[in-house]
Design an enzyme around this catalytic site. Structure first.
Site, mmCIF file in Angstrom:
data_model
loop_
_atom_site.group_PDB
_atom_site.id
_atom_site.type_symbol
_atom_site.label_atom_id
_atom_site.label_comp_id
_atom_site.label_asym_id
_atom_site.label_seq_id
_atom_site.Cartn_x
_atom_site.Cartn_y
_atom_site.Cartn_z
ATOM 1 N N ASP A 1 -6.770 -27.545 16.037
ATOM 2 C CA ASP A 1 -6.339 -27.525 14.646
ATOM 3 C C ASP A 1 -7.315 -26.603 13.904
ATOM 4 O O ASP A 1 -8.402 -26.344 14.384
ATOM 5 C CB ASP A 1 -6.434 -28.968 14.129
ATOM 6 C CG ASP A 1 -6.376 -29.050 12.624
ATOM 7 O OD1 ASP A 1 -5.437 -28.480 12.050
ATOM 8 O OD2 ASP A 1 -7.258 -29.691 12.029
ATOM 9 N N ASP B 42 -8.296 -33.269 13.439
ATOM 10 C CA ASP B 42 -8.916 -34.238 12.538
ATOM 11 C C ASP B 42 -7.913 -34.951 11.638
ATOM 12 O O ASP B 42 -8.256 -35.921 10.976
ATOM 13 C CB ASP B 42 -9.940 -33.545 11.638
ATOM 14 C CG ASP B 42 -9.262 -32.657 10.611
ATOM 15 O OD1 ASP B 42 -8.232 -32.045 10.954
ATOM 16 O OD2 ASP B 42 -9.746 -32.583 9.473
ATOM 17 N N ASP C 3 -2.289 -34.133 13.029
ATOM 18 C CA ASP C 3 -2.631 -33.830 14.427
ATOM 19 C C ASP C 3 -2.368 -35.015 15.348
ATOM 20 O O ASP C 3 -2.468 -34.879 16.584
ATOM 21 C CB ASP C 3 -4.124 -33.476 14.539
ATOM 22 C CG ASP C 3 -4.483 -32.277 13.686
ATOM 23 O OD1 ASP C 3 -3.744 -31.273 13.753
ATOM 24 O OD2 ASP C 3 -5.493 -32.343 12.965
#
Ligand code: ADP
Ligand code: MG
Length: 242
Positions: free
Chosen positions: A12, A210, A214
């Site tokens: 990410d 995080d 995700d």
């Protein structure tokens, strides 16, 4: 054990490769600034958990009032919707804007292009008939990101960025850390579908992230790592938390 066999590492961007402590560069009001409207923006972001929301709250907290009758819900990967006084308000990216039947004027579009070319994340604050403001936001790379990616490449691990942020901003970040596989405007379900596809091709896939956005991808990956400063759900589903 599984980590030692990883072929592809999906990352990410916001809060993972970058610090996730963004700040507002510009808040550009396309309508006359009004304290009530500003308080709606403030309250919606104060109620949101997203790192971008913190930046916006910091920027407008002086002079804004918390409206306790306002409710919000998240549109994962796109923004937030608020309801106040039976009216709907939105904060989020262009996809959220288009989905709610809104379009940018030429001036607003030009401002967006200018900001994105500076690698700034852009969000809009709007209702069902007007765009109130555009907000451009910057985030810094973590000091360790570039070196970490280089180390991974040395181990023959292929790195991919999957982000809900704008494609152009994602590309700038990717270039800075030395990654050439990068996908922007990716919705949470698409993050996880991307990983599933790699797995079907026989790859062992790791995911690092995080955010709430995700979580599905973290759950899908063969092994997953959550950032300890991220959202609770990411830490809950990930194999491990750093
Ligand atoms: P990333 O994958 O980079 O962590 P997210 O999927 O969390 O990004 O968010 C994707 C996009 O959704 C953001 O770049 C932003 O445009 C929009 N967004 C999400 N939540 C908010 C919020 N609370 N306020 C403003 N914009 C938001
Ligand atoms: Mg994130």
């Amino acid at each position: 054990e599984m980590l030692a066999r990883v072929d592809v590492l999906c990352l990410d961007k916001t809060g993972t490769i970058t610090k996730g402590k963004p700040w507002v560069n510009e808040m550009n009001w396309f309508v006359p600034e009004e304290s009530n409207i500003k308080s709606i923006l403030y309250t919606m972001e104060k109620s949101s958990e997203h790192p971008l929301a913190d930046a916006i709250v910091d920027f407008i907290k002086n002079g804004s009032e918390f409206l306790k009758d306002l409710t919000i819900h998240n549109v994962t990967g796109q923004g937030v919707v608020g309801v106040y006084d039976s009216k709907k308000y939105f904060i989020g990216n262009e996809a959220l804007l288009h989905q709610n039947g809104m379009n940018l004027s030429d001036d607003e579009k030009q401002w967006l292009v200018d900001q994105v070319s500076l690698a700034r994340t852009v969000v809009f604050f709007f209702d069902e008939s007007r765009v109130f403001a555009g907000i451009s936001i910057s985030d810094q790379l973590k000091d360790s990101s570039k070196n970490a990616i280089a180390l991974l490449h040395n181990l023959d691990i292929s790195c991919v960025i999957l982000t809900g942020d704008n494609e152009q901003v994602a590309k700038v970040v990717a270039k800075e850390v030395g990654i050439n596989r990068v996908y922007g405007n990716v919705l949470p379900a698409e993050k996880s579908a991307f990983i599933e596809k790699l797995q079907q091709d026989g790859k062992v896939v790791a995911m690092v992230g995080d955010g709430v956005n995700d979580s599905a991808a973290l759950a899908q990956a063969d092994v997953s790592i959550a950032m300890g400063k991220g959202s609770d759900i990411a830490m809950e589903v990930a194999t491990m938390t750093i």
